[in-house]
Design an enzyme around this catalytic site. Structure first.
Site, PDB file in Angstrom:
ATOM      1  N   LYS A  47      36.224  21.511  80.298  1.00  0.00           N
ATOM      2  CA  LYS A  47      36.018  21.021  81.635  1.00  0.00           C
ATOM      3  C   LYS A  47      37.292  21.107  82.477  1.00  0.00           C
ATOM      4  O   LYS A  47      37.249  21.001  83.693  1.00  0.00           O
ATOM      5  CB  LYS A  47      35.589  19.529  81.590  1.00  0.00           C
ATOM      6  N   GLU A 103      42.157  29.016  83.038  1.00  0.00           N
ATOM      7  CA  GLU A 103      42.438  27.890  82.141  1.00  0.00           C
ATOM      8  C   GLU A 103      43.245  26.818  82.853  1.00  0.00           C
ATOM      9  O   GLU A 103      44.005  27.110  83.780  1.00  0.00           O
ATOM     10  CB  GLU A 103      43.239  28.392  80.930  1.00  0.00           C
ATOM     11  N   ASP A 104      43.086  25.594  82.380  1.00  0.00           N
ATOM     12  CA  ASP A 104      43.893  24.503  82.926  1.00  0.00           C
ATOM     13  C   ASP A 104      45.331  24.577  82.419  1.00  0.00           C
ATOM     14  O   ASP A 104      46.273  24.575  83.176  1.00  0.00           O
ATOM     15  CB  ASP A 104      43.265  23.136  82.598  1.00  0.00           C
ATOM     16  N   ASP A 107      48.827  25.203  75.868  1.00  0.00           N
ATOM     17  CA  ASP A 107      49.691  24.294  75.117  1.00  0.00           C
ATOM     18  C   ASP A 107      50.176  25.037  73.864  1.00  0.00           C
ATOM     19  O   ASP A 107      51.131  25.794  73.937  1.00  0.00           O
ATOM     20  CB  ASP A 107      48.872  23.033  74.800  1.00  0.00           C
ATOM     21  N   LYS A 135      52.976  25.210  78.715  1.00  0.00           N
ATOM     22  CA  LYS A 135      54.093  24.484  78.076  1.00  0.00           C
ATOM     23  C   LYS A 135      54.776  25.449  77.115  1.00  0.00           C
ATOM     24  O   LYS A 135      54.372  25.550  75.957  1.00  0.00           O
ATOM     25  CB  LYS A 135      53.575  23.297  77.273  1.00  0.00           C
ATOM     26  N   PHE A 156      52.710  15.194  77.680  1.00  0.00           N
ATOM     27  CA  PHE A 156      51.282  15.108  77.940  1.00  0.00           C
ATOM     28  C   PHE A 156      51.048  14.855  79.429  1.00  0.00           C
ATOM     29  O   PHE A 156      51.594  13.920  79.999  1.00  0.00           O
ATOM     30  CB  PHE A 156      50.633  14.000  77.111  1.00  0.00           C
ATOM     31  N   VAL A 157      50.240  15.700  80.053  1.00  0.00           N
ATOM     32  CA  VAL A 157      49.989  15.565  81.490  1.00  0.00           C
ATOM     33  C   VAL A 157      48.498  15.361  81.768  1.00  0.00           C
ATOM     34  O   VAL A 157      47.643  15.761  80.974  1.00  0.00           O
ATOM     35  CB  VAL A 157      50.494  16.796  82.278  1.00  0.00           C
ATOM     36  N   ASP A 163      42.605  15.745  81.347  1.00  0.00           N
ATOM     37  CA  ASP A 163      42.219  14.368  81.035  1.00  0.00           C
ATOM     38  C   ASP A 163      43.039  13.773  79.907  1.00  0.00           C
ATOM     39  O   ASP A 163      43.654  14.485  79.112  1.00  0.00           O
ATOM     40  CB  ASP A 163      40.757  14.333  80.589  1.00  0.00           C
ATOM     41  N   ARG A 169      40.869  13.131  85.361  1.00  0.00           N
ATOM     42  CA  ARG A 169      40.618  14.522  85.751  1.00  0.00           C
ATOM     43  C   ARG A 169      40.582  14.689  87.269  1.00  0.00           C
ATOM     44  O   ARG A 169      40.880  15.747  87.798  1.00  0.00           O
ATOM     45  CB  ARG A 169      39.272  15.001  85.196  1.00  0.00           C
TER      46      ARG A 169
HETATM   47  P1  IMP Z   1      45.931  24.674  72.865  1.00  0.00           P
HETATM   48  O1  IMP Z   1      44.937  25.357  71.977  1.00  0.00           O
HETATM   49  O2  IMP Z   1      46.903  23.819  72.094  1.00  0.00           O
HETATM   50  O3  IMP Z   1      46.659  25.629  73.800  1.00  0.00           O
HETATM   51  O4  IMP Z   1      45.117  23.608  73.688  1.00  0.00           O
HETATM   52  C1  IMP Z   1      44.656  23.833  74.945  1.00  0.00           C
HETATM   53  C2  IMP Z   1      43.754  22.719  75.413  1.00  0.00           C
HETATM   54  O5  IMP Z   1      44.225  21.412  75.016  1.00  0.00           O
HETATM   55  C3  IMP Z   1      43.744  22.720  76.922  1.00  0.00           C
HETATM   56  O6  IMP Z   1      42.735  23.567  77.429  1.00  0.00           O
HETATM   57  C4  IMP Z   1      43.561  21.262  77.264  1.00  0.00           C
HETATM   58  O7  IMP Z   1      42.186  20.975  77.331  1.00  0.00           O
HETATM   59  C5  IMP Z   1      44.188  20.494  76.097  1.00  0.00           C
HETATM   60  N1  IMP Z   1      45.564  20.048  76.449  1.00  0.00           N
HETATM   61  C6  IMP Z   1      46.721  20.577  76.019  1.00  0.00           C
HETATM   62  N2  IMP Z   1      47.779  19.940  76.538  1.00  0.00           N
HETATM   63  C7  IMP Z   1      47.283  18.968  77.338  1.00  0.00           C
HETATM   64  C8  IMP Z   1      47.898  17.962  78.190  1.00  0.00           C
HETATM   65  O8  IMP Z   1      49.120  17.816  78.318  1.00  0.00           O
HETATM   66  N3  IMP Z   1      47.027  17.149  78.855  1.00  0.00           N
HETATM   67  C9  IMP Z   1      45.681  17.253  78.751  1.00  0.00           C
HETATM   68  N4  IMP Z   1      45.068  18.185  77.987  1.00  0.00           N
HETATM   69  C10 IMP Z   1      45.875  19.034  77.288  1.00  0.00           C
HETATM   70 MG    MG Z   2      40.673  19.659  77.269  1.00  0.00          MG
END
Ligand code: IMP
Ligand code: MG
Length: 183
Positions: A47, A103-104, A107, A135, A156-157, A163, A169
């Protein structure tokens, strides 16, 4: 709207809505020029990418269609494992299409890395990524992100689609969460 709107959950505002808006203008201009004369399929990842998708798409002059995916990363707790399950798949056949994943945040990169491989295996003509936030210090795998809004510290943001336990959100800015909010 400012940090006070988050009550005691917020530590500080990292990106204002004005900064986000300006950056999206530049990203949209770059995308328009890169995809000139081609029809783009924007794929928003639910989302978190809802805000970025809504704002970025309205700044594009290119001919676009939009679709959505929802994925869930298997893993313990809040850590991404890289093993991904599709909760909602695309409605669109992407064979031969130019796809831009919206993508949002990137990470660890594990979710996106899986998603890129999955969409590429469907015979798309191209698959690229536009991520509002990244990040760099949290990266576990290198993911080629063609368009990045902002590189941010490994904190963490929340806000602008992101969210914590489904909250925050709707904030129009991106802020860091106070440690006491998630302890
Ligand atoms: P990744 O597989 O570790 O890159 O995770 C990506 C997903 O984790 C993102 O699409 C977000 O939904 C969630 N996420 C990662 N970091 C944060 C954060 O700082 N705040 C909120 N959601 C996050
Ligand atoms: Mg998420």
């Amino acid at each position: 709207m400012d940090a006070h709107d988050m009550g005691t959950d917020l530590e500080r505002v990292l990106l204002t809505s004005e900064q986000i808006d300006q950056r999206l203008d530049a990203m949209a201009a770059e995308i328009d020029s890169d995809y000139a004369g081609r029809e783009l399929l924007l794929v928003g990842v639910l989302k978190g990418a809802v805000m970025a998708m809504a704002d970025l798409s309205r700044k594009l002059h290119s001919k676009v269609t939009m679709d959505w995916m929802a994925v869930s990363s298997y893993g313990s707790g809040t850590k991404s494992s890289g093993v991904v399950r599709i909760l909602k798949d695309l409605d669109t056949d992407i064979h031969g299409r130019d796809v831009l994943i919206v993508e949002d945040i990137v990470d660890s990169g594990l979710t996106l890395s899986w998603l890129l491989a999955n969409l590429r295996s469907r015979g798309a003509r191209s698959v690229e990524v536009a991520a509002m936030l990244r990040k760099p210090d949290a990266a576990k795998v290198e993911v080629p992100v063609r368009y990045v809004g902002f590189d941010i510290p490994n904190e963490f943001v929340v806000g602008y689609g992101l969210d914590f336990a489904e909250h925050h959100r709707n904030l129009p800015f991106v802020g860091t969460l106070a440690p006491q909010a998630y302890q």
